[in-house]
Design an enzyme around this catalytic site. Sequence first.
Site, PDB file in Angstrom:
ATOM      1  N   ARG A 232     -38.636 -25.268  30.481  1.00 51.22           N
ATOM      2  CA  ARG A 232     -39.142 -24.504  29.340  1.00 51.22           C
ATOM      3  C   ARG A 232     -37.952 -23.918  28.586  1.00 51.22           C
ATOM      4  O   ARG A 232     -36.875 -23.703  29.159  1.00 51.22           O
ATOM      5  CB  ARG A 232     -40.114 -23.409  29.788  1.00 51.22           C
ATOM      6  CG  ARG A 232     -39.522 -22.377  30.745  1.00 51.22           C
ATOM      7  CD  ARG A 232     -40.550 -21.312  31.072  1.00 51.22           C
ATOM      8  NE  ARG A 232     -40.004 -20.279  31.956  1.00 51.22           N
ATOM      9  CZ  ARG A 232     -40.505 -19.053  32.054  1.00 51.22           C
ATOM     10  NH1 ARG A 232     -41.544 -18.691  31.316  1.00 51.22           N
ATOM     11  NH2 ARG A 232     -39.967 -18.178  32.886  1.00 51.22           N
TER      12      ARG A 232
ATOM     13  N   GLN B 155     -36.801 -17.847  42.223  1.00 49.95           N
ATOM     14  CA  GLN B 155     -36.615 -17.779  40.768  1.00 49.95           C
ATOM     15  C   GLN B 155     -35.128 -17.638  40.452  1.00 49.95           C
ATOM     16  O   GLN B 155     -34.442 -16.780  41.020  1.00 49.95           O
ATOM     17  CB  GLN B 155     -37.397 -16.602  40.186  1.00 49.95           C
ATOM     18  CG  GLN B 155     -37.297 -16.504  38.667  1.00 49.95           C
ATOM     19  CD  GLN B 155     -38.229 -15.458  38.076  1.00 49.95           C
ATOM     20  OE1 GLN B 155     -39.106 -14.948  38.756  1.00 49.95           O
ATOM     21  NE2 GLN B 155     -38.046 -15.147  36.813  1.00 49.95           N
ATOM     22  N   ASP B 156     -34.633 -18.486  39.539  1.00 48.90           N
ATOM     23  CA  ASP B 156     -33.237 -18.425  39.075  1.00 48.90           C
ATOM     24  C   ASP B 156     -32.236 -18.707  40.193  1.00 48.90           C
ATOM     25  O   ASP B 156     -31.231 -18.001  40.334  1.00 48.90           O
ATOM     26  CB  ASP B 156     -32.935 -17.060  38.448  1.00 48.90           C
ATOM     27  CG  ASP B 156     -33.635 -16.849  37.124  1.00 48.90           C
ATOM     28  OD1 ASP B 156     -34.427 -17.724  36.728  1.00 48.90           O
ATOM     29  OD2 ASP B 156     -33.423 -15.806  36.489  1.00 48.90           O
TER      30      ASP B 156
ATOM     31  N   ASP C 105     -37.664 -21.526  36.730  1.00 44.99           N
ATOM     32  CA  ASP C 105     -36.381 -21.594  36.009  1.00 44.99           C
ATOM     33  C   ASP C 105     -35.211 -21.705  36.978  1.00 44.99           C
ATOM     34  O   ASP C 105     -34.157 -21.105  36.762  1.00 44.99           O
ATOM     35  CB  ASP C 105     -36.195 -20.347  35.134  1.00 44.99           C
ATOM     36  CG  ASP C 105     -37.346 -20.093  34.186  1.00 44.99           C
ATOM     37  OD1 ASP C 105     -38.093 -21.037  33.885  1.00 44.99           O
ATOM     38  OD2 ASP C 105     -37.512 -18.934  33.761  1.00 44.99           O
TER      39      ASP C 105
END
Length: 520
Positions: free
Chosen positions: A426, A336-337, A358
């Site tokens: 998103r 994530q990230d 993301d």
Amino acid sequence: MAKLLTQLLVFSLLLAFRVVTCAPILSCSQTPYPQVCTSMLNPSSFFAQSKTKSKFHNLVLQATLDRAVLAHRLASALDVSSLDHRAKSAWADCLELSEDTINKLNSSIYSIPSDDAQTWLSAAMANQQSCHHGFLELSSLHHFSSSPFVSNNITKSLSNLLAINKAMATVESRGNNRRLLSRGFPKWIKPADRRLLQSSTSSIKANLVVAKDGSGDYTTISAAVAASAKRRSGTSRYVIYVKAGIYNENVQITGSTKNLMLIGDGIGATIVTGSRNVKDGSTTFRSATFAVVGDGFIGRDMTFRNTAGPQKYQAVALRSGSDHSVFYRCSFEGYQDTLYVYSQRQFYRNCDIYGTIDFIFGDAAVVFQSCNIFVRKPLANQENTVTAQGRSDPNENTGISIYGSVITAASDLKPVQGAFKTYLGRPWREYSRTVVMKTSLDSLIDPAGWLEWSGSFALRTLYYGEYMNSGPGAGTARRVKWPGYHVITSAAVAGEFTAGRFLNGDSWIPATGVPYTSGL
């Protein structure tokens, strides 16, 4: 702290008095936050000096800078010893970010309204959002809400400045700066930098060498970066060659270290790795294994990795806030990230990016060309989202553009990709902007293409576009029906998101020597 909070209250009352006593100003009335604009301008100086739009712009800019300096001074003076570890971490981030905002505003003062100034103001807006987000994710928002970081209307004033600056930027200057090339390299990459990026590692004369085995000048990247800041002079390119090895360290290249280049021995050979993450008490901003702020950074033939794993949530491998930064033949590995394209203008070519949620995110103006984007296996019941762009103001010149690349499943996801949904992105912020063009989309991409962040948030204000993509996941018939989603059919519209136009890339990328496509 009580004394300083009292000072803030008095300051706020003075501002309120100005709102009452200063008559409405036409130019201020045209800004997104007219009351904030009016409250910040001294009536006598305004009527004496703002007879032209440029002087009005300068007055608002100076007033915003004054507020930013005041906020930083007050925040630096506050005693934060009573705060818990998480709040202190978020506070430290905000101090660094507010100092960078001051630098960006100072740069804007010495620049005519232009794309450069719009980039710097957009970066300042990203700083404000990141400061707030750090407190939010570490559950210390009550400390933020009573801090100098929010008491001076800096965010709203930056929004006003973005609107004023954008309106003043002339069509002629945009056209001259964004001339397209059919082939070749952008002009902002100097011939010497082109040669460095195109040369074999053995032929490069590095200023410093890093080697784990002691055969170089330093055994850590951080030590070499610190030494470069002391040894170098002027603004010429400074090259650090990092030999093959695993470097377990968190590296930070500060804003004062400009035009630095790191060259490794290749993806999977020269590896910088760390494991900071939000679950263990870091902010997303501070979790980066490798963070670069200094402008003009170039990275080549390296791997940047965060090994925290999916169970630790946000964990950044690389964060770049470097203007005119280039990454060539690099790999970014996390969950994530993974890759925080934080702010300003960035270009990635022939890179690999791995992640789950993301994992390409931030508020830069960034173009990815000929990159491989690998979606990994997430935790059970999670959904993958490739991007989360962070544009929070409609006048920011930021966004994510993915061009001529491949989005597919990584080796751990491929056998089970049917058990997890994967989306192109998103909307992290209200005006999130992402386009995917001429890219191969594998079958893992859900037919809807894009995912909501929270209900109807940003679905009208975002800009998501797809243009001439290919592959089993590229069909647009079942895509989302949001007002902000677009199937782009016009080459002229798609051209706005190419490296030549979106990044003004023709003026700086060619000098790096990175292979480069300016237009479609």
